[in-house]
Design an enzyme around this catalytic site. Structure first.
Site, PDB file in Angstrom:
ATOM      1  N   CYS A   1       2.667   2.458  -4.646  1.00 27.98           N
ATOM      2  CA  CYS A   1       2.627   2.024  -6.029  1.00 27.98           C
ATOM      3  C   CYS A   1       3.978   1.455  -6.426  1.00 27.98           C
ATOM      4  O   CYS A   1       5.009   1.947  -5.996  1.00 27.98           O
ATOM      5  CB  CYS A   1       2.265   3.209  -6.911  1.00 27.98           C
ATOM      6  SG  CYS A   1       2.398   2.900  -8.658  1.00 27.98           S
TER       7      CYS A   1
ATOM      8  N   HIS B   1      -1.771 -13.995 -12.488  1.00 28.03           N
ATOM      9  CA  HIS B   1      -3.007 -13.759 -13.229  1.00 28.03           C
ATOM     10  C   HIS B   1      -2.758 -13.444 -14.697  1.00 28.03           C
ATOM     11  O   HIS B   1      -3.593 -12.838 -15.368  1.00 28.03           O
ATOM     12  CB  HIS B   1      -3.825 -12.641 -12.571  1.00 28.03           C
ATOM     13  CG  HIS B   1      -3.084 -11.348 -12.400  1.00 28.03           C
ATOM     14  ND1 HIS B   1      -2.104 -11.170 -11.462  1.00 28.03           N
ATOM     15  CD2 HIS B   1      -3.185 -10.166 -13.054  1.00 28.03           C
ATOM     16  CE1 HIS B   1      -1.626  -9.938 -11.533  1.00 28.03           C
ATOM     17  NE2 HIS B   1      -2.267  -9.306 -12.504  1.00 28.03           N
TER      18      HIS B   1
ATOM     19  N   ASP C   1      -0.059 -11.766 -16.393  1.00 29.32           N
ATOM     20  CA  ASP C   1       0.616 -10.605 -16.986  1.00 29.32           C
ATOM     21  C   ASP C   1       2.064 -10.450 -16.520  1.00 29.32           C
ATOM     22  O   ASP C   1       2.643  -9.375 -16.646  1.00 29.32           O
ATOM     23  CB  ASP C   1      -0.167  -9.320 -16.699  1.00 29.32           C
ATOM     24  CG  ASP C   1      -0.234  -8.988 -15.215  1.00 29.32           C
ATOM     25  OD1 ASP C   1       0.486  -9.614 -14.413  1.00 29.32           O
ATOM     26  OD2 ASP C   1      -1.004  -8.085 -14.845  1.00 29.32           O
TER      27      ASP C   1
ATOM     28  N   HIS D   1      -1.555  -2.716  -9.986  1.00 27.03           N
ATOM     29  CA  HIS D   1      -0.610  -2.263 -11.005  1.00 27.03           C
ATOM     30  C   HIS D   1      -1.370  -1.818 -12.248  1.00 27.03           C
ATOM     31  O   HIS D   1      -2.486  -2.253 -12.513  1.00 27.03           O
ATOM     32  CB  HIS D   1       0.451  -3.313 -11.342  1.00 27.03           C
ATOM     33  CG  HIS D   1      -0.077  -4.647 -11.753  1.00 27.03           C
ATOM     34  ND1 HIS D   1       0.236  -5.792 -11.070  1.00 27.03           N
ATOM     35  CD2 HIS D   1      -0.877  -5.038 -12.774  1.00 27.03           C
ATOM     36  CE1 HIS D   1      -0.337  -6.834 -11.650  1.00 27.03           C
ATOM     37  NE2 HIS D   1      -1.026  -6.401 -12.696  1.00 27.03           N
TER      38      HIS D   1
ATOM     39  N   HIS E   1      -5.137  -3.335 -12.696  1.00 28.28           N
ATOM     40  CA  HIS E   1      -5.397  -4.571 -11.965  1.00 28.28           C
ATOM     41  C   HIS E   1      -5.255  -4.341 -10.462  1.00 28.28           C
ATOM     42  O   HIS E   1      -4.323  -3.673 -10.021  1.00 28.28           O
ATOM     43  CB  HIS E   1      -4.413  -5.669 -12.389  1.00 28.28           C
ATOM     44  CG  HIS E   1      -4.495  -6.039 -13.837  1.00 28.28           C
ATOM     45  ND1 HIS E   1      -3.612  -6.919 -14.440  1.00 28.28           N
ATOM     46  CD2 HIS E   1      -5.354  -5.655 -14.816  1.00 28.28           C
ATOM     47  CE1 HIS E   1      -3.926  -7.056 -15.713  1.00 28.28           C
ATOM     48  NE2 HIS E   1      -4.976  -6.290 -15.968  1.00 28.28           N
TER      49      HIS E   1
ATOM     50  N   HIS F   1      -5.437   7.315  -8.517  1.00 28.91           N
ATOM     51  CA  HIS F   1      -4.008   7.356  -8.821  1.00 28.91           C
ATOM     52  C   HIS F   1      -3.692   6.507 -10.051  1.00 28.91           C
ATOM     53  O   HIS F   1      -2.967   6.934 -10.955  1.00 28.91           O
ATOM     54  CB  HIS F   1      -3.219   6.858  -7.615  1.00 28.91           C
ATOM     55  CG  HIS F   1      -1.742   6.752  -7.852  1.00 28.91           C
ATOM     56  ND1 HIS F   1      -0.847   7.695  -7.410  1.00 28.91           N
ATOM     57  CD2 HIS F   1      -1.005   5.809  -8.481  1.00 28.91           C
ATOM     58  CE1 HIS F   1       0.382   7.345  -7.762  1.00 28.91           C
ATOM     59  NE2 HIS F   1       0.308   6.195  -8.409  1.00 28.91           N
ATOM     60  N   GLU F   2      -4.265   5.305 -10.100  1.00 28.52           N
ATOM     61  CA  GLU F   2      -3.995   4.391 -11.214  1.00 28.52           C
ATOM     62  C   GLU F   2      -4.480   4.950 -12.546  1.00 28.52           C
ATOM     63  O   GLU F   2      -3.866   4.722 -13.583  1.00 28.52           O
ATOM     64  CB  GLU F   2      -4.650   3.036 -10.942  1.00 28.52           C
ATOM     65  CG  GLU F   2      -4.118   2.334  -9.731  1.00 28.52           C
ATOM     66  CD  GLU F   2      -2.616   2.306  -9.713  1.00 28.52           C
ATOM     67  OE1 GLU F   2      -1.995   1.876 -10.693  1.00 28.52           O
ATOM     68  OE2 GLU F   2      -2.045   2.743  -8.714  1.00 28.52           O
TER      69      GLU F   2
ATOM     70  N   HIS G   1      -1.824   6.906 -14.178  1.00 31.19           N
ATOM     71  CA  HIS G   1      -0.871   6.085 -14.933  1.00 31.19           C
ATOM     72  C   HIS G   1      -1.473   5.638 -16.262  1.00 31.19           C
ATOM     73  O   HIS G   1      -0.785   5.599 -17.281  1.00 31.19           O
ATOM     74  CB  HIS G   1      -0.468   4.857 -14.117  1.00 31.19           C
ATOM     75  CG  HIS G   1       0.456   5.157 -12.980  1.00 31.19           C
ATOM     76  ND1 HIS G   1       1.566   5.957 -13.112  1.00 31.19           N
ATOM     77  CD2 HIS G   1       0.433   4.753 -11.680  1.00 31.19           C
ATOM     78  CE1 HIS G   1       2.195   6.034 -11.953  1.00 31.19           C
ATOM     79  NE2 HIS G   1       1.526   5.319 -11.062  1.00 31.19           N
TER      80      HIS G   1
ATOM     81  N   HIS H   1       5.155   9.271 -11.648  1.00 34.06           N
ATOM     82  CA  HIS H   1       5.064   9.694 -10.255  1.00 34.06           C
ATOM     83  C   HIS H   1       5.580  11.107 -10.045  1.00 34.06           C
ATOM     84  O   HIS H   1       6.454  11.577 -10.758  1.00 34.06           O
ATOM     85  CB  HIS H   1       5.848   8.744  -9.349  1.00 34.06           C
ATOM     86  CG  HIS H   1       5.119   7.480  -9.072  1.00 34.06           C
ATOM     87  ND1 HIS H   1       5.750   6.310  -8.741  1.00 34.06           N
ATOM     88  CD2 HIS H   1       3.797   7.191  -9.080  1.00 34.06           C
ATOM     89  CE1 HIS H   1       4.848   5.358  -8.554  1.00 34.06           C
ATOM     90  NE2 HIS H   1       3.660   5.875  -8.758  1.00 34.06           N
TER      91      HIS H   1
END
Length: 519
Positions: free
Chosen positions: A111, A208, A210, A232, A247, A276-277, A280, A286
């Site tokens: 990540c 894309h 961002d 991300h 994304h 995992h995402e 966030h 982390h």
């Protein structure tokens, strides 16, 4: 559903790494260019036997993810200490040298979120969880979020993709609890449109829209090594409409069958990366604990076998439920006991036990106790982990020291007060008061460890070095911590047993504490 949109720094594009607390990070910096002021090559290598490009690659990774303040300004000693910490997270032997195992481990997909937050040189108020890492429309100890997939990958059937997404959200909603602690209710619903969603999930390639371009299949070349960004995520405090969004790089080859990924395959295991995402998207940072879902490096573990670590759970509880005695004690073991082990070897008032474990190694260098798995995380399956845990519980004796606050050890009390003042943003008066609880906890832990009937588990030793970034940062929650102090004071006034009473931390307390702690 309306999204909250305060000013906040962008979350680093994530290429995925994962205990206890959450703050948003800035976007990843570009790889540091080589200059003549960098450390001498022989100091950087330290006998690792790798080429210059590999050394620069590792140094760049360390700076990018927070292990170095700046590679142009690190002394050889600072670099080696930082490298040993980086090697611990990578789950390779902490040699303090840039060797082949370190280079190989640092090259694995992960990540892009920062792992280590450098402390300010002076006391300044950092961004709080409520501003940057928490959904503003959370109500009490519950939060309801809607998700939507706006752009699918052609690698996975759409219906199967939605099933995996539902399972990943259910993982967080069903496991984010600790026995006898406040219950945080997470509810996730599929939205009918992108505009209605809090968390928009999409696949895209390259630029894309961002500011965090994807790097294509198998990543880009950094020096002579590849760095590979798979996905991300944006924290809840990022500017709308991107806050909370996840994304994925559609140039990668995504897979949901765990048997199709791993050694010799370039396929990416979507379920674990997604789980995992989502952490966030909930505001978790982390963790340096290898067992935590929020550890920064990917694992190929089926979603129905993923178990949230105590770090993951406390991150959610503290973020949405407020201060927790249990999570504070976990923080105490991480921040106070670990700090003691990093500076003291055989100080008076310290109890220690030795390790007889056969499948873990202990290394001592430059005053740091380092605890390491012999095998890399990429080869550890869920079944191997369960077998190892049960074997370790039978053979473990421990190998960490427990500091004690005593009349002839005022330095430990001072350390505790400093940690509480800076780490929890408490006033000096509150820090002194809470230090009583800290010292009572440490004294009780010491007595519990020396009890002849005591049978310690692997998790106790592991947590001494397992400081998760999420649980390790309490900034913004000092008011809630003060409430815990006042509650303890009221217990004492009513002659009720509480943490200000030294007898509170007895055998029963620690047996119950570690019963949940070692899960």
């Amino acid at each position: 559903m309306t999204k909250w949109s305060p000013n906040g720094n962008p979350l680093s594009t994530i290429y995925l790494i994962l205990s206890l607390f959450t703050l948003a990070h800035t976007a990843p910096t570009t790889q540091h260019s080589r200059t003549t002021t960098q450390l001498r090559l022989e100091d950087e290598d330290g006998g690792g036997g790798v080429d210059e490009d590999s050394i620069h690659f590792v140094k760049g990774q360390m700076e990018k993810y927070g292990y170095l303040k700046g590679i142009d300004h690190s002394s050889p000693q600072e670099f080696r200490q930082a490298l040993m910490f980086f090697q611990e997270v990578l789950e390779v032997e902490q040699t303090g040298n840039v060797d082949e195992m370190t280079v190989e481990a640092a090259s694995k997909p992960r990540c892009t979120q920062t792992d280590v937050r450098q402390e300010q040189t002076k006391r300044t108020k950092r961004f709080t969880l409520s501003k940057r890492a928490k959904w503003a429309h959370a109500s009490g100890q519950s939060v309801t979020l809607k998700w939507y997939i706006s752009d699918y990958t052609s690698d996975i059937d759409r219906l199967e993709t939605r099933k995996v997404v539902e399972k990943a959200f259910k993982l967080w909603s069903s496991q984010s609890y600790i026995k006898n602690e406040k219950k945080v209710t997470l509810t996730f619903q599929e939205a009918s449109s992108k505009d209605e969603a809090d968390i928009n999930i999409l696949w895209a390639e390259g630029n894309h829209g961002d500011e965090h371009d994807f790097d294509g299949a198998n990543g880009k070349i950094e020096g002579n090594k590849k760095e590979n960004v798979l996905a991300h995520t944006f924290f809840p405090g990022y500017a709308r409409p991107l806050n909370g969004d996840i994304h994925f790089d559609d140039a990668e080859d995504w897979e949901i069958d765990v048997d199709q990924v791993g050694h010799g395959s370039n396929k990416r295991f979507f379920p674990y990366v997604l789980a995992h995402e989502i952490g966030h998207a909930l505001g978790l940072d982390h963790s340096q604990k290898a067992d935590a879902l929020m550890h920064p490096y990917y694992k190929n573990v089926p979603i129905n076998e993923i178990q949230l670590d105590i770090d993951d759970k406390c991150g959610v509880i503290w973020n949405y439920g407020g201060a927790s005695d249990f999570c504070l004690y976990v923080w105490l073991m991480s921040q106070i006991v670990e700090a003691h082990n990093s500076s003291a070897q055989n100080n008076h008032g310290v109890g220690s036990i030795t390790s007889s474990r056969t499948n873990k190694k202990s290394f001592k260098s430059e005053g740091f106790f380092l605890f390491q798995l012999k095998f890399p995380h990429s080869t550890l399956t869920h079944t191997d982990d369960v077998v190892m845990r049960e074997k370790d519980k039978r053979s473990y004796r421990g190998d960490s020291k427990i500091p004690k606050c005593s009349s002839n050890n005022s330095s430990q009390r001072t350390l505790a007060e400093k940690k509480l003042t800076l780490g929890l943003h408490l006033s000096e008066a509150d820090a002194k008061r809470y230090t009583e609880m800290v010292c009572n906890f440490l004294a009780g832990l010491h007595m519990w460890r020396t009890n002849p009937n005591h049978h310690a588990s692997e998790s106790l030793e592991k947590e001494y070095k397992g400081v998760s970034q999420e649980m390790g940062t309490f900034s913004g929650k000092s008011i809630a911590v003060r409430r815990l102090i006042r509650h303890a004071e009221h217990q004492k006034e009513r002659s009720e047993k509480g943490p200000l009473d030294p007898d509170y931390f007895d055998d029963d307390f620690f047996e119950n504490f570690f019963m949940e702690y070692s899960k």
